[in-house]
Write a protein that holds these residues in place. Sequence first.
Motif, PDB file in Angstrom:
ATOM      1  N   ASN A 105      73.542 -29.572   1.378  1.00 43.12           N
ATOM      2  CA  ASN A 105      73.849 -28.962   2.669  1.00 43.12           C
ATOM      3  C   ASN A 105      72.942 -27.827   3.091  1.00 43.12           C
ATOM      4  O   ASN A 105      72.901 -27.484   4.259  1.00 43.12           O
ATOM      5  CB  ASN A 105      75.247 -28.334   2.639  1.00 43.12           C
ATOM      6  CG  ASN A 105      76.329 -29.339   2.766  1.00 43.12           C
ATOM      7  OD1 ASN A 105      76.433 -30.223   1.917  1.00 43.12           O
ATOM      8  ND2 ASN A 105      77.120 -29.228   3.812  1.00 43.12           N
ATOM      9  N   ILE A 135      72.780 -33.260   4.481  1.00 44.73           N
ATOM     10  CA  ILE A 135      74.012 -33.533   5.223  1.00 44.73           C
ATOM     11  C   ILE A 135      74.565 -32.303   5.938  1.00 44.73           C
ATOM     12  O   ILE A 135      75.613 -32.372   6.561  1.00 44.73           O
ATOM     13  CB  ILE A 135      75.099 -34.124   4.289  1.00 44.73           C
ATOM     14  CG1 ILE A 135      75.438 -33.148   3.162  1.00 44.73           C
ATOM     15  CG2 ILE A 135      74.629 -35.468   3.707  1.00 44.73           C
ATOM     16  CD1 ILE A 135      76.615 -33.627   2.290  1.00 44.73           C
ATOM     17  N   PRO A 143      74.374 -28.596   8.430  1.00 47.20           N
ATOM     18  CA  PRO A 143      73.852 -28.200   9.738  1.00 47.20           C
ATOM     19  C   PRO A 143      72.389 -27.797   9.579  1.00 47.20           C
ATOM     20  O   PRO A 143      72.027 -27.198   8.566  1.00 47.20           O
ATOM     21  CB  PRO A 143      74.699 -26.988  10.130  1.00 47.20           C
ATOM     22  CG  PRO A 143      75.721 -26.815   9.080  1.00 47.20           C
ATOM     23  CD  PRO A 143      75.415 -27.704   7.927  1.00 47.20           C
ATOM     24  N   HIS A 161      71.655 -36.755   7.724  1.00 44.59           N
ATOM     25  CA  HIS A 161      72.878 -37.291   8.360  1.00 44.59           C
ATOM     26  C   HIS A 161      73.338 -36.480   9.548  1.00 44.59           C
ATOM     27  O   HIS A 161      74.286 -36.873  10.225  1.00 44.59           O
ATOM     28  CB  HIS A 161      74.039 -37.284   7.354  1.00 44.59           C
ATOM     29  CG  HIS A 161      73.889 -38.232   6.219  1.00 44.59           C
ATOM     30  ND1 HIS A 161      74.901 -39.068   5.812  1.00 44.59           N
ATOM     31  CD2 HIS A 161      72.840 -38.491   5.399  1.00 44.59           C
ATOM     32  CE1 HIS A 161      74.497 -39.785   4.776  1.00 44.59           C
ATOM     33  NE2 HIS A 161      73.248 -39.454   4.498  1.00 44.59           N
ATOM     34  N   SER A 162      72.735 -35.297   9.758  1.00 38.80           N
ATOM     35  CA  SER A 162      73.348 -34.328  10.671  1.00 38.80           C
ATOM     36  C   SER A 162      72.550 -34.127  11.960  1.00 38.80           C
ATOM     37  O   SER A 162      72.498 -33.022  12.485  1.00 38.80           O
ATOM     38  CB  SER A 162      73.512 -33.000   9.922  1.00 38.80           C
ATOM     39  OG  SER A 162      72.340 -32.720   9.154  1.00 38.80           O
ATOM     40  N   ASP A 188      72.265 -33.834  15.607  1.00 39.15           N
ATOM     41  CA  ASP A 188      73.263 -33.635  16.661  1.00 39.15           C
ATOM     42  C   ASP A 188      72.638 -33.257  18.002  1.00 39.15           C
ATOM     43  O   ASP A 188      73.333 -32.981  18.967  1.00 39.15           O
ATOM     44  CB  ASP A 188      74.298 -32.585  16.241  1.00 39.15           C
ATOM     45  CG  ASP A 188      73.658 -31.237  15.949  1.00 39.15           C
ATOM     46  OD1 ASP A 188      72.405 -31.131  16.012  1.00 39.15           O
ATOM     47  OD2 ASP A 188      74.405 -30.289  15.657  1.00 39.15           O
ATOM     48  N   GLN A 235      75.240 -37.313  13.956  1.00 31.87           N
ATOM     49  CA  GLN A 235      76.570 -36.783  13.674  1.00 31.87           C
ATOM     50  C   GLN A 235      77.370 -36.700  14.967  1.00 31.87           C
ATOM     51  O   GLN A 235      76.912 -36.115  15.951  1.00 31.87           O
ATOM     52  CB  GLN A 235      76.467 -35.403  13.016  1.00 31.87           C
ATOM     53  CG  GLN A 235      77.826 -34.823  12.643  1.00 31.87           C
ATOM     54  CD  GLN A 235      77.725 -33.502  11.898  1.00 31.87           C
ATOM     55  OE1 GLN A 235      76.639 -33.065  11.514  1.00 31.87           O
ATOM     56  NE2 GLN A 235      78.857 -32.868  11.696  1.00 31.87           N
ATOM     57  N   ASN A 284      81.033 -35.775  16.964  1.00 27.75           N
ATOM     58  CA  ASN A 284      82.290 -35.021  16.935  1.00 27.75           C
ATOM     59  C   ASN A 284      83.428 -35.949  17.349  1.00 27.75           C
ATOM     60  O   ASN A 284      83.571 -36.257  18.532  1.00 27.75           O
ATOM     61  CB  ASN A 284      82.193 -33.830  17.888  1.00 27.75           C
ATOM     62  CG  ASN A 284      83.486 -33.050  17.962  1.00 27.75           C
ATOM     63  OD1 ASN A 284      84.456 -33.361  17.254  1.00 27.75           O
ATOM     64  ND2 ASN A 284      83.511 -32.041  18.811  1.00 27.75           N
ATOM     65  N   SER A 301      80.920 -29.281  15.532  1.00 20.76           N
ATOM     66  CA  SER A 301      79.701 -29.937  15.068  1.00 20.76           C
ATOM     67  C   SER A 301      79.667 -31.410  15.450  1.00 20.76           C
ATOM     68  O   SER A 301      80.675 -32.112  15.425  1.00 20.76           O
ATOM     69  CB  SER A 301      79.528 -29.760  13.561  1.00 20.76           C
ATOM     70  OG  SER A 301      80.693 -30.136  12.902  1.00 20.76           O
ATOM     71  N   GLY A 302      78.483 -31.840  15.841  1.00 21.27           N
ATOM     72  CA  GLY A 302      78.306 -33.226  16.231  1.00 21.27           C
ATOM     73  C   GLY A 302      78.215 -33.383  17.733  1.00 21.27           C
ATOM     74  O   GLY A 302      78.699 -32.560  18.502  1.00 21.27           O
TER      75      GLY A 302
END
Length: 219
Positions: free
Chosen positions: A45, A67, A69, A86-87, A89, A113, A115, A123-124
């Motif tokens: 992370n 994964i 932010p 993966h993140s 956004d 990602q 939300n 997030s997302g």
Amino acid sequence: MRIEAAARAAGRDPSQVRLLAVSKTWPAESVEAAAQAGQQAFGENYVQEGVAKVEALAALQLEWHFIGPLQSNKSRPVANAFQWVHSIDRLKIAERLSSQRDIHLPALNVCIQVNVSGEASKSGVAPAELPALARAVAALPRLRLRGLMAIPEPTDDVALQRERFATLRRLKESLEAEGFALDTLSMGMSDDLEAAIAEGATLVRVGTAIFGSRSYPAP
Ligand SMILES: *Cc1c(COP(=O)(O)O)cnc(C)c1O
């Protein structure tokens, strides 16, 4: 174990659900022990911590997934140390990762990602903005859009867990109907992986249930 039981209960082939071992806060020695036990893919992370482990364990040729932010000013090490992010956004972060990815490396695998918890989460990307973001990300040369990821707000209500995971699955299906070739639904963690697998998760991100409780929180 739990993944296999959950897949069988859902009438799915357990080999269709990958385990991502989330090693954030755990030292490289813990990752090494899991790798010796046969685990191949690991999730991190935090940029500094993650990159340090990738470098320390380079000889093991593990697969590393970012994964957490991601701030724009920290995208460069992530673009080159990891195989997956993966993140995603927002477009800006995707553009930076694409332009910073070393030309000698294969394209960076990414998930957007989303939300799926509405107001409860910040997030997302919002579901309404997903199709436009997916089109823009898919057009970037050094990224390969693989699928969608979500971290729903924690709840003990299994029906609500399933509803949110089903939302992510339907969003992936509607992108596929638009012509996107996607193979990844990154959803489910230690406390809700059964609900995620029942709704079609292809990758579950599991920390606590593998390594134990983390002794320090997010920095
Ligand atoms: C920490 C984390 C996980 C793992 O959570 P556990 O509850 O320890 O299994 C999964 N995904 C993300 C994005 C995380 O930050």
